[in-house]
Design an enzyme around this catalytic site. Sequence first.
Site, PDB file in Angstrom:
ATOM      1  N   GLU A  26      56.456  21.006  40.169  1.00 45.08           N
ATOM      2  CA  GLU A  26      57.892  21.297  40.328  1.00 45.08           C
ATOM      3  C   GLU A  26      58.590  21.228  38.975  1.00 45.08           C
ATOM      4  OE1 GLU A  26      59.739  18.736  43.237  1.00 45.08           O
ATOM      5  OE2 GLU A  26      61.654  19.803  43.112  1.00 45.08           O
ATOM      6  N   ASN A 173      62.233  24.658  51.542  1.00 46.29           N
ATOM      7  CA  ASN A 173      61.597  23.348  51.380  1.00 46.29           C
ATOM      8  C   ASN A 173      62.524  22.266  51.929  1.00 46.29           C
ATOM      9  OD1 ASN A 173      59.848  21.209  49.884  1.00 46.29           O
ATOM     10  ND2 ASN A 173      61.905  20.825  49.098  1.00 46.29           N
ATOM     11  N   GLU A 174      61.990  21.359  52.687  1.00 50.39           N
ATOM     12  CA  GLU A 174      62.757  20.226  53.215  1.00 50.39           C
ATOM     13  C   GLU A 174      64.152  20.668  53.641  1.00 50.39           C
ATOM     14  OE1 GLU A 174      62.425  16.653  50.800  1.00 50.39           O
ATOM     15  OE2 GLU A 174      60.286  16.568  51.195  1.00 50.39           O
ATOM     16  N   TYR A 240      55.080  10.788  52.166  1.00 49.76           N
ATOM     17  CA  TYR A 240      54.762  10.017  50.968  1.00 49.76           C
ATOM     18  C   TYR A 240      54.408   8.580  51.336  1.00 49.76           C
ATOM     19  CZ  TYR A 240      56.479  13.721  47.885  1.00 49.76           C
ATOM     20  OH  TYR A 240      56.642  14.905  47.218  1.00 49.76           O
ATOM     21  N   GLU A 296      53.274  18.246  50.521  1.00 49.64           N
ATOM     22  CA  GLU A 296      53.687  17.152  49.627  1.00 49.64           C
ATOM     23  C   GLU A 296      53.121  15.851  50.187  1.00 49.64           C
ATOM     24  OE1 GLU A 296      57.756  16.911  48.328  1.00 49.64           O
ATOM     25  OE2 GLU A 296      57.951  19.101  48.273  1.00 49.64           O
ATOM     26  N   GLN A 345      52.530  14.966  42.113  1.00 45.19           N
ATOM     27  CA  GLN A 345      52.521  16.301  41.555  1.00 45.19           C
ATOM     28  C   GLN A 345      51.493  16.373  40.417  1.00 45.19           C
ATOM     29  OE1 GLN A 345      56.360  17.959  40.687  1.00 45.19           O
ATOM     30  NE2 GLN A 345      57.260  17.243  42.608  1.00 45.19           N
TER      31      GLN A 345
HETATM   32  O1  AHR Z   1      58.083  15.649  45.026  1.00 49.53           O
HETATM   33  C1  AHR Z   1      59.372  15.197  44.790  1.00 49.53           C
HETATM   34  C2  AHR Z   1      60.343  15.617  45.874  1.00 49.53           C
HETATM   35  O2  AHR Z   1      60.018  15.007  47.071  1.00 49.53           O
HETATM   36  C3  AHR Z   1      60.381  17.083  46.223  1.00 49.53           C
HETATM   37  O3  AHR Z   1      61.167  17.818  45.358  1.00 49.53           O
HETATM   38  C4  AHR Z   1      60.946  17.086  47.598  1.00 49.53           C
HETATM   39  O4  AHR Z   1      60.525  18.184  48.351  1.00 49.53           O
HETATM   40  C5  AHR Z   1      60.516  15.752  48.163  1.00 49.53           C
HETATM   41  O5  AHR Z   1      61.544  15.067  48.749  1.00 49.53           O
END
Ligand code: AHR
Length: 495
Positions: A26, A173-174, A240, A296, A345
């Site tokens: 990103e 995205n999101e 995450y 992600e 990432q």
């Molecule tokens: O990876 C960092 C961020 O985490 C991304 O930009 C977003 O999609 C997520 O919340």
Amino acid sequence: MNTTITVNTDQTFGTISRHIYGHFAEHLGRCIYEGIWVGEDSPIPNTRGIRNDVLKALRYLSIPVLRWPGGCFADEYHWKDGIGPRDQRKHMVNTNWGGVVENNHFGTHEFFDLCELLGTEPYICGNVGSGSVQEMQEWVEYMTFDGESPMANWRKANGREKPWKLKYFGVGNENWGCGGNMRPEYYADEYRRYQTYVRNYGDNRIYKIAGGANTDDYSWTETLMREAGQHMDGLSLHYYTVPGGFELKRPAIGFDEAEWFETMQQALRMDELITRHSSIMDQYDPKKRVGLIVDEWGNWFQVEPGTNPGFLYQQNSLRDALVTGLHFHVFHRNCERVHMANIAQTVNVLQAMILTEGAKMLLTPTYHVFEMFKVHQDAEALALVLNTSDYAVGGDSIPQVSASASKRQDGTIDISLCNVDPNSEAPVMLRLRGLMGMPKVSGRLLTHADMNAHNTFEQPETVAPQPFDGVTDITEEGLSAKLPPMSVAVVTLRF
Ligand code: AHR
């Protein structure tokens, strides 16, 4: 208790798509700028602006697919700002990530150049949150149309005669959060509208990925599948591992056993999430046509002291290596539904493969697991039965050993193993059912005596793979192995 693993070497339950080993880069912190792109005039050796050391290291990983330009950045990105002569490109504010100036020097042409240099497939994420249908339609035309049209002509004028091949395209995205704060019903309708204009030009075929749920938001998945399932090829999921939670994130280095355990426990939650999202998808798509795209995932810790909080720069330790192995085992087990996954990432951000500092570069423990496990890419997943002890801390427990096995096209079998227990080695009896002949066995191991072990620019080899000599008693029945505490291993059987 000894761990016993019975691998049914003649029984497969699906192919482990190489796209499960995908990445995400990103416009965030020093991922693209400094980490990948240094510009043609940089003293750091580069190929058309892309740094050579990072290119070489990433090429060695055999990255199958790379997601770009975001993330949250994608829903503020206007692709037309990132084409044409670099010195004339618009500057913008990267509001999501530190409020820094984005000079748009890395744009569509540079991204495809990177993918070509890496031998990787591009996965572009389009702007639904603040972009228009027309803008998205024109981007796809610009990239993939081989003919006479305003966008194709513009691409040619910018130096690229032939269109690029583009398969993976994300429609936002999101969108429940930074991508527009939409309700699922609203996004489902927006998705239907935007995707209509994501066209297949010529023989280019786009695999359309709808913006999916955050963690355990099952109603998002339910609504999207019900209202728009027929219009998508993939539906994403973001999860995450954040010990302490987003408000009280914990440091990447300097943690204790309780934090180690919490991290492993949270990482294993991916299995439950995939199972539950998949079972909703199964109701609408029993043939599993629509892929669950975990685009992600990874560890999210505090930023390194003294660094910009908006840049998400964190160190990477042996703990990250174990988390990586656990995730791959979960993805493999669910490979019928999980068609792709992209770690967050690639460089200098979150759970990165590579960290850089000026001209210096290091490979993280996470990199090494991606490299060791690449043997699983496109291999047939083998059914296995695992019996292992518990690793318990403070009244909670998780399985001590996690494993996955696959068979390559030439018959070679790879078995990956993780021992998450920091205190005890794991004696493992590996039974190999259905084996044809005696294999030649070799192995690789990633471990360290210190759970906080990590690589620095001064000592970049502290955590690095080594030959695994803990495999003994090889018979036609199987073999024994001793996994050191806190270790990731890959055992390979060649015939
Ligand atoms: O990876 C960092 C961020 O985490 C991304 O930009 C977003 O999609 C997520 O919340």
